[in-house]
Scaffold this motif. Structure first.
Motif, short mmCIF file in Angstrom:
data_model
loop_
_atom_site.label_atom_id
_atom_site.label_comp_id
_atom_site.label_asym_id
_atom_site.label_seq_id
_atom_site.Cartn_x
_atom_site.Cartn_y
_atom_site.Cartn_z
N ALA A 1 0.84 -1.20 0.00
CA ALA A 1 0.00 0.00 0.00
C ALA A 1 0.88 1.25 0.00
CB ALA A 1 -0.93 -0.01 1.21
N ASN A 2 2.02 1.19 0.68
CA ASN A 2 2.94 2.33 0.70
C ASN A 2 3.41 2.65 -0.72
OD1 ASN A 2 3.02 0.93 3.36
ND2 ASN A 2 4.33 2.64 3.90
N GLN A 3 3.75 1.63 -1.46
CA GLN A 3 4.21 1.84 -2.83
C GLN A 3 3.08 2.35 -3.72
OE1 GLN A 3 5.62 -2.20 -3.26
NE2 GLN A 3 7.76 -1.57 -3.12
N ARG A 4 1.86 1.91 -3.43
CA ARG A 4 0.71 2.40 -4.21
C ARG A 4 0.43 3.87 -3.92
NH1 ARG A 4 -0.65 -2.96 -3.46
NH2 ARG A 4 -1.86 -2.58 -1.57
N VAL A 5 0.65 4.30 -2.67
CA VAL A 5 0.50 5.73 -2.35
C VAL A 5 1.47 6.54 -3.20
CG1 VAL A 5 0.84 7.50 -0.57
CG2 VAL A 5 -0.41 5.40 -0.01
N ALA B 1 -2.39 18.69 0.01
CA ALA B 1 -3.76 18.43 -0.47
C ALA B 1 -4.56 17.58 0.51
CB ALA B 1 -3.72 17.77 -1.84
N ILE B 2 -3.87 16.72 1.26
CA ILE B 2 -4.58 15.86 2.21
C ILE B 2 -4.27 16.24 3.66
CG2 ILE B 2 -4.95 13.91 0.66
CD1 ILE B 2 -2.48 12.58 1.83
N ARG C 1 -7.40 6.14 7.88
CA ARG C 1 -7.65 7.57 7.70
C ARG C 1 -6.93 8.09 6.46
NH1 ARG C 1 -5.42 12.57 9.20
NH2 ARG C 1 -6.99 14.15 9.53
N LEU C 2 -5.68 7.71 6.30
CA LEU C 2 -4.91 8.16 5.14
C LEU C 2 -5.52 7.62 3.85
CD1 LEU C 2 -2.40 9.69 4.12
CD2 LEU C 2 -1.17 7.53 4.25
N ILE C 3 -5.93 6.38 3.87
CA ILE C 3 -6.56 5.78 2.69
C ILE C 3 -7.82 6.56 2.31
CG2 ILE C 3 -7.87 3.76 1.89
CD1 ILE C 3 -5.70 2.05 3.28
N PHE D 1 -8.35 12.48 -4.19
CA PHE D 1 -7.79 12.25 -5.52
C PHE D 1 -8.61 11.28 -6.37
CE2 PHE D 1 -4.05 13.30 -2.84
CZ PHE D 1 -3.77 14.53 -3.41
N ASN D 2 -9.79 10.88 -5.88
CA ASN D 2 -10.67 10.01 -6.64
C ASN D 2 -10.03 8.64 -6.95
OD1 ASN D 2 -13.29 9.82 -7.67
ND2 ASN D 2 -12.59 10.17 -9.76
N VAL D 3 -9.33 8.13 -5.95
CA VAL D 3 -8.65 6.83 -6.07
C VAL D 3 -9.59 5.74 -5.57
CG1 VAL D 3 -6.70 5.47 -5.18
CG2 VAL D 3 -6.37 7.86 -5.82
N ARG D 4 -9.56 4.61 -6.22
CA ARG D 4 -10.38 3.46 -5.78
C ARG D 4 -9.76 2.87 -4.51
NH1 ARG D 4 -13.99 1.11 -9.42
NH2 ARG D 4 -13.82 1.95 -11.52
N GLU D 5 -10.60 2.76 -3.48
CA GLU D 5 -10.11 2.25 -2.19
C GLU D 5 -9.59 0.81 -2.32
OE1 GLU D 5 -11.52 1.56 2.42
OE2 GLU D 5 -12.68 2.92 1.14
#
Length: 114
Positions: free
Chosen positions: A3-7, A24-25, A45-47, A54-58
């Motif tokens: 998940a870190n790399q995906r962020v 922005a967040i 919370r960060l997710i 940013f309209n990212v799919r959870e």
């Protein structure tokens, strides 16, 4: 991929510096750096902040499955996102708690129907 790399991948896809992404967040640059270096964990919370802002799919952010971004947002979600971004961070945290509670209610109702 974690998940870190995906962020980091989201930030790069948006062509944002760590500073602009963090701003922005409403988190610190150091926190984002820690996420990307895998010295900090990606929490719920960060997710939620990343997905809303940013309209990212959870599901993609959590697991890597599917597309990175949601389809083009509808007018209602654009309005909600703009309103959320205009709030102070402490109010954003309150909204996220309310959303979590509504999701729990929705899930409970869905279980009753099944």
């Amino acid at each position: 991929m974690s998940a870190n790399q995906r962020v980091k991948q989201v930030r790069q896809a948006l062509k944002l510096s760590q500073a602009k992404f963090a701003m922005a967040i409403y988190i610190s640059n150091g926190y984002i750096a820690g996420i990307e270096l895998e010295k900090r964990n990606v929490n719920d919370r960060l997710i939620k902040l990343i997905c809303i802002t940013f309209n990212v799919r959870e599901k993609w952010l959590r697991t890597g499955e599917g597309d990175m971004f949601e389809e083009l947002p509808n007018q209602l979600s654009e309005q909600a996102s703009a309103t959320f971004k205009a709030l102070k961070p402490e109010y954003q945290a309150h909204i996220l708690k309310q959303i979590d509670q509504l999701l729990e209610v929705q899930q409970a109702e869905e279980k009753k129907v099944q």
